[in-house]
Structures are given as structure tokens and as C-alpha cells.
Design a protein around this motif. Structure first.
Motif, PDB file in Angstrom:
ATOM      1  N   UNK A 178      27.658  41.939  51.804  1.00  0.00           N
ATOM      2  CA  UNK A 178      27.524  41.903  53.254  1.00  0.00           C
ATOM      3  C   UNK A 178      27.021  43.238  53.766  1.00  0.00           C
ATOM      4  N   UNK A 179      27.609  44.308  53.213  1.00  0.00           N
ATOM      5  CA  UNK A 179      27.219  45.633  53.677  1.00  0.00           C
ATOM      6  C   UNK A 179      25.756  45.920  53.308  1.00  0.00           C
ATOM      7  N   UNK A 180      25.363  45.538  52.100  1.00  0.00           N
ATOM      8  CA  UNK A 180      23.974  45.752  51.679  1.00  0.00           C
ATOM      9  C   UNK A 180      23.016  45.048  52.632  1.00  0.00           C
ATOM     10  N   UNK A 226      35.828  41.752  46.962  1.00  0.00           N
ATOM     11  CA  UNK A 226      35.062  42.966  47.285  1.00  0.00           C
ATOM     12  C   UNK A 226      33.565  42.796  47.072  1.00  0.00           C
ATOM     13  N   UNK A 227      33.155  41.993  46.092  1.00  0.00           N
ATOM     14  CA  UNK A 227      31.719  41.848  45.847  1.00  0.00           C
ATOM     15  C   UNK A 227      31.025  41.217  47.054  1.00  0.00           C
ATOM     16  N   UNK A 238      31.697  31.432  46.689  1.00  0.00           N
ATOM     17  CA  UNK A 238      33.088  31.603  46.270  1.00  0.00           C
ATOM     18  C   UNK A 238      33.641  33.015  46.537  1.00  0.00           C
ATOM     19  N   UNK A 239      32.910  34.079  46.160  1.00  0.00           N
ATOM     20  CA  UNK A 239      33.462  35.410  46.424  1.00  0.00           C
ATOM     21  C   UNK A 239      33.762  35.613  47.904  1.00  0.00           C
ATOM     22  N   UNK A 248      31.364  30.700  57.640  1.00  0.00           N
ATOM     23  CA  UNK A 248      30.361  30.814  58.696  1.00  0.00           C
ATOM     24  C   UNK A 248      30.001  32.261  59.000  1.00  0.00           C
ATOM     25  N   UNK A 249      30.713  33.212  58.415  1.00  0.00           N
ATOM     26  CA  UNK A 249      30.412  34.601  58.735  1.00  0.00           C
ATOM     27  C   UNK A 249      29.806  35.398  57.587  1.00  0.00           C
ATOM     28  N   UNK A 250      29.634  34.782  56.412  1.00  0.00           N
ATOM     29  CA  UNK A 250      28.922  35.514  55.370  1.00  0.00           C
ATOM     30  C   UNK A 250      27.440  35.509  55.743  1.00  0.00           C
TER      31      UNK A 250
END
Lengths: 345, 258
Positions: free
Chosen positions: B128-130, B122-123, B115-116, A185-187
Motif C-alpha cells: 500500500x505504501x509503495x 505487513x506485506x 489475502x495479505x 475495499x480499501x486496498x
């Protein structure tokens, strides 16, 4: 990279702790308390999986006990019917016990997930109270069908399930379920689940396939409910359709509403509170290992007489004072608890 | 205007029971145009938006966007094709933070595979950061960066409107539909809004379709305007020609007393 290593190490560390605690707790504490501890863990998994559906994705489902029943019967039946064949394989008992527990609860979870897919596709078109009623109905249908299936014992229940569930598996599943639901839920993509809850029309307008996310949440939630049901079956060794009535579904809904709809930590706290509270009120002395003065034991004896009254009153008071639940929608964060500001990247 | 139109609404009719909300509507919007849709209340402007974005299906006629017929498209696919919109009554994800409101719209940039993220690889963190940085870029372009951690529902009205536009832009559209963006704004805010719309049109090379009641805003902003009345298009042309059209004056002001 660093955070990945830290998180993984933490996960493995906690799992190891559960593994070490497992035999200690089994032998070390009184069987009554041990049973409560195990039921609590199973309830935590159930509550987290339900909060994914009800709290995070906002699809108010009250048929969760149905999925739990499918998992329990799927896993229990798997063990009962295939058990003898597996024993003939001649693996060392420790390996075969745990291996087959895992295989059977995965089977139970898979069965529940499949039911989640079949039930979710038509019902998730409904909204609000209509969805609630439809899921309630499906939950009951599952139970009634099981009651009428003779090969799993029908109304008499299914007996002879190996009691292989231990502390480790129960709490390892809690941990796994909690982490999975949190990460899901947080991605950035998983935020779509919350968007579906907030406003479906706006969600489609920005390209979110709402049906897909709703069904995905439903399947995932059903899977973990099934796994929890499988653990339940393998803990008691005996299951009965009466354990999975809508009362159980409501109990779970109360847990997540009390903890705060949409908060995973809230679901955990709700499950812990609502498992312990009724038991504590039933036999307060069992929870206090110290010798007590006479007037106190007398008082506690009185408490247990009025336990249902006290329990309902406590629920009412909690809901009146904190209608958004204990945690609201937020997660418990150690940083915030210690008074620091939110974690900035 | 030799290029094929970006959006072509062809003879679209929609009926709700006995009411014909739109009758044989024809619209052609060319790439890069700033097109206005006006008309008295209940004329069918928002219905036209809902048709284009797939909330309603036309009873007759068809809509072609960028060479694709939208008839068989799911609503979310229509956004993927490049149409984004805002709503007359703001529809933000109120309990989510401002930043999350933008991040959730960035499906063109987010990792498809879960999945990641489930494994905490890390990917996933990098993705997420991008996404977070891109979203933050959007927010700072529109002066919303300071409020990024606030709940969207707690923002001031003007900022909510702006955030809704940012969220629509973050999906990477070719055509942006704005439903009464100036509603409830004071004159200063309206001036700022006009600037904002011109700026996003220029900066992102967008085609924009606007519904708005404020004639000053529309006359200044739009290159071409269509007028609806009771579900029928009664005029279309440059702001000047529309302003002088007898039918339009009649629709807004009524006929002179005899």
C-alpha cells in the motif's frame, strides 16, 4: 509491522470481550431484549454485506433476502439432517455444538455464495433499475423454490434446528464481516470496486476487469448474507420462507441507504437504528428499566399504537434532511470525531 | 521509419444501423510519434478512439497493436497491453480522492492476492505504501500533490483534465490517446498543455495520438496528422501538407460559391 500487531491484538481483544459477554448477556437481560440484540447483530452483518454490493461497488441489488434464505435453509438443513449422525460422534457437547454451528453456517454461506455466482454472472451485465428488478426476481425465485421443497418443510417451514447460536458467534461474524469488507475495499486493488461504481467505462479504460470485480463483490456479499441466515436459523430453531420475502430485502436496503450508501459504519448504524426503532415503538417501556410516572407510561402506550406511522414519518424526515444518509460515503473515524485532522502517514 | 508501426488500424469500418461512422480507415502510428487526428464535428474521431480501446468492435477490418490483434481482446486487456486514454467528457472517479484516482490505475504495482490485505499482514501494508508513494510521485510531477486528498469531482476543470492524463499514465502505457485535451481551456492553459504533452512524450518515451479541434495546438504539436470527414480519411501527412490540402480546406470551409 506495528500496525499489524496492534490491529490483530485489537481484533482478538474484542473477540474475547464478545466471548466473555456471551453468557452474561444470555442470563442477565430480559429474553425479549436479548432476542432484539441478536436480531440486531444478524441485521448488521446483512447490512454490511449488502453495502459491499450496493454501496461500494454500486450494483443496486434488492434480492439479499434470497441469499439469506439460502444460508438459513442450507445451514438449518445441514444441522437437521446431519445432526443425528454428528451426535453419534461422541464429542463433548460444548465442542460439538460450536463446531457444528460453524460448519453448518459455512455450508449455508457457501451455498449462498454459489447462488451469488450463478445469479451474478448473467444479471451483473444489467445496470441500474434493470439490475434491481432482476435481483428482486431472483430473490423471490429462491423463496418460491424453497416453499415448494417438501424435504425442508415447504411452506410449513423447517423445524428442529438446534438453537446453538449465541451472542459470541453473532457479533464475531459482524466483526469479521466488517473488517473483511473494509479491508477489501480499501486496498489499492480493492479501490477498483469503487471505481466500478463511479464510472464503468473509465474503469475498463484503466485496465479494471469490471465483470470480475462485480461478481466478486456479489459472491462475497452473498456469502455473508448466507452466514447471517445460518445464524438466524440456529437462533430461532425454526425457519419459514415467509421470513425471507422481498420486504426483508427492502428493509436491508433502507438500512444501508439511511446509514449512507457505501459506508460500513453507516450500514452498522442503519441496522442498529432500524432494528431498535420499530421494537422501541412497539414496547417503549421494555427499553426503560426505570419506574415511570403515570402520564409518561400512558403516553408511551399511545406511541405504540401509532408505531408504524411514527416509523415511516421518521424515515421520511431523515431522508429529507439527509438524503445522502447519516454518514454519506465516509466512515466514522474517531480521529475526525475528536476534532483532529485526517490521519496523515 | 523502418520499425514496424506500434498501432496499425487496417481497413476498419464500423456501422451503427444505416450510418457508416468509419469507412475503411487505415492508420499507422509508429513508436515515438505524436500523431494528430482532426476533422469536423461528427467525422468519426472519437469513434476511432472507441474502436482502438475496444468500446466498439469494428464491423470489418482489424487493429493490431504491438503485434497483438485486438479483435479478441477484452477492453481491460487492451489497457494491459499498453493503450491508455482520456475522454472527451472527463470521466474521473468523482467521489474518490485525487490520490485514489491514481492508485486505482496502478495495477502493474498492486498486490494481486487479496489475502495479505484481508489478514492485515505487513506485506499488504508495505505494498500500500509503495503504491501510495508512486501515485504521489505522479501527482507531484504534474503539480497535483497539494490537492491529493480532495475529491476528484471538486477540482477545477483544468486540473481534472490533468488528473485524467495522470491516471492514464499511471497504468504504464506505450500509447496514449488524448481525446480533445484542450477543450474548454483558455490560451494560457493551452500553452501549458502543449508543454505538458511534449514533456510526457519525452520523459516517458510515449507514442501519443491526439484528437483536438484547436488547429494552433495541433499544427505546433503533431508530427503527422490525419484528417477525417464523414468517416473517411481524406488526407494524411505533415501539418504543413495537410494545411494546404484542397480536400481538407473544402471539408472545413466548404466549396467557393460559383
Amino acid at each position: 509491522m506495528k500496525s499489524f500487531l496492534v490491529q490483530t491484538a485489537l481484533f482478538l481483544g474484542v473477540s474475547l470481550l464478545f466471548l466473555l459477554l456471551s453468557p452474561v448477556l444470555k442470563e442477565g437481560i430480559n429474553p425479549y431484549l436479548f432476542q432484539i440484540l441478536m436480531v440486531m447483530g444478524i441485521n448488521i452483518t446483512l447490512a454490511i454485506s449488502l453495502t459491499l454490493i450496493n454501496g461500494i461497488t454500486g450494483q443496486f441489488s434488492i434480492g439479499h433476502a434470497g441469499f439469506m434464505a439460502l444460508g438459513a435453509y442450507g445451514a438449518g438443513g445441514f444441522s437437521v439432517f446431519l445432526g443425528p449422525k454428528l451426535a453419534a460422534l461422541g464429542l463433548p457437547p460444548l465442542v460439538s455444538q460450536n463446531l457444528w454451528l460453524v460448519v453448518s453456517i459455512l455450508f449455508g454461506g457457501g451455498l449462498a455464495a454459489l447462488a451469488g455466482l450463478i445469479i451474478g454472472m448473467p444479471t451483473l451485465r444489467l445496470r441500474g433499475d434493470y439490475l434491481a428488478i432482476a435481483t428482486l426476481g431472483f430473490g423471490e425465485i429462491i423463496r418460491v423454490v424453497i416453499t415448494n421443497l417438501d424435504f425442508v418443510g415447504g411452506a410449513r417451514g423447517l423445524i428442529g434446528i438446534p438453537t446453538t447460536t449465541n451472542f459470541f458467534w453473532v457479533y464475531f461474524v459482524c466483526l469479521l464481516c466488517g473488517i473483511l469488507v473494509y479491508r477489501l475495499s480499501h486496498t489499492p486493488r480493492g479501490l477498483a470496486l469503487s471505481a466500478v461504481r463511479e464510472d464503468e467505462i473509465a474503469a475498463t479504460s484503466i485496465g479494471i476487469n469490471t465483470t470480475r470485480y462485480k461478481v466478486a463483490a456479489f459472491i462475497t456479499g452473498a456469502f455473508f448474507a448466507g452466514v447471517a441466515g445460518g445464524l438466524f436459523a440456529h437462533f430461532f430453531g425454526y425457519i419459514n420462507p415467509q421470513s425471507f420475502t422481498f420486504v426483508k430485502s427492502f428493509e436491508l436496503v433502507v438500512m444501508i441507504v439511511l446509514g449512507g450508501l457505501g459506508s460500513i459504519t453507516g450500514a452498522v448504524v442503519g441496522a442498529v437504528l432500524l432494528t431498535l426503532l420499530p421494537e422501541f415503538l412497539r414496547a417503549p417501556q421494555a427499553f426503560i428499566p426505570l419506574p415511570l410516572p403515570e402520564f409518561l407510561t400512558g403516553f408511551l402506550g399511545q406511541v405504540s399504537q401509532y408505531r408504524l406511522l411514527i416509523y415511516s414519518l421518521l424515515l421520511i424526515v431523515l431522508m429529507l434532511t439527509r438524503p445522502q444518509g447519516i454518514f454519506g460515503r465516509r466512515e466514522f473515524s474517531l480521529a475526525r470525531f475528536l476534532g483532529r485532522k485526517g490521519t496523515e502517514p | 521509419m523502418n520499425a514496424p508501426p506500434l498501432l496499425q488500424v487496417h481497413q476498419c469500418t464500423i456501422r451503427f444501423g444505416g450510418v457508416t461512422a468509419l469507412n475503411a480507415l487505415d492508420l499507422q502510428i509508429h513508436p515515438g510519434q505524436l500523431f494528430g487526428l482532426i476533422g469536423p464535428n461528427g467525422a468519426g474521431k472519437t469513434t476511432a478512439f472507441n474502436l482502438i480501446t475496444g468500446l466498439y468492435h469494428p464491423s470489418a477490418g482489424e487493429i493490431v497493436f504491438d503485434g497483438t490483434n485486438l479483435r479478441s481482446c477484452h477492453r481491460h486487456r487492451i489497457n494491459h497491453l499498453g493503450i491508455a486514454r482520456t475522454f472527451q467528457n472527463i470521466r474521473l472517479f468523482k467521489a474518490m480522492s485525487v490520490l485514489e484516482n491514481v492508485m486505482v490505475a496502478m495495477h502493474r504495482h498492486t498486490q494481486r492476492n487479496f489475502l495479505p490485505a484481508l489478514l492485515g499482514l505487513p506485506s499488504a501494508e508495505a505494498n500500500r505504501r509503495t503504491v501510495e508513494n508512486l501515485a504521489l510521485q505522479w501527482l507531484s510531477d504534474f503539480g497535483l500533490a497539494e490537492v491529493r486528498h480532495e475529491e476528484a469531482g471538486s477540482l477545477a476543470y483544468g486540473k481534472q483534465r490533468r488528473l485524467e492524463i495522470v491516471r492514464a499514465l499511471a497504468t504504464g502505457p506505450k500509447l496514449l490517446l488524448l481525446d480533445e485535451p484542450a477543450a474548454g481551456m483558455n490560451p494560457q492553459e493551452k500553452t501549458a498543455l502543449k508543454e505538458l504533452i511534449r514533456q510526457i512524450k519525452k520523459q516517458y518515451g510515449l507514442t501519443i495520438l491526439i484528437i483536438e479541434h484547436d488547429m494552433n495546438v495541433m499544427m505546433e504539436l503533431c508530427e503527422r496528422i490525419a484528417v477525417l470527414d464523414y468517416g473517411v480519411k481524406i488526407a494524411e501527412g505533415t501539418p504543413e501538407s495537410v494545411r494546404q490540402d484542397q480536400k481538407v480546406i473544402k471539408a472545413y470551409l466548404g466549396e467557393p460559391a460559383q
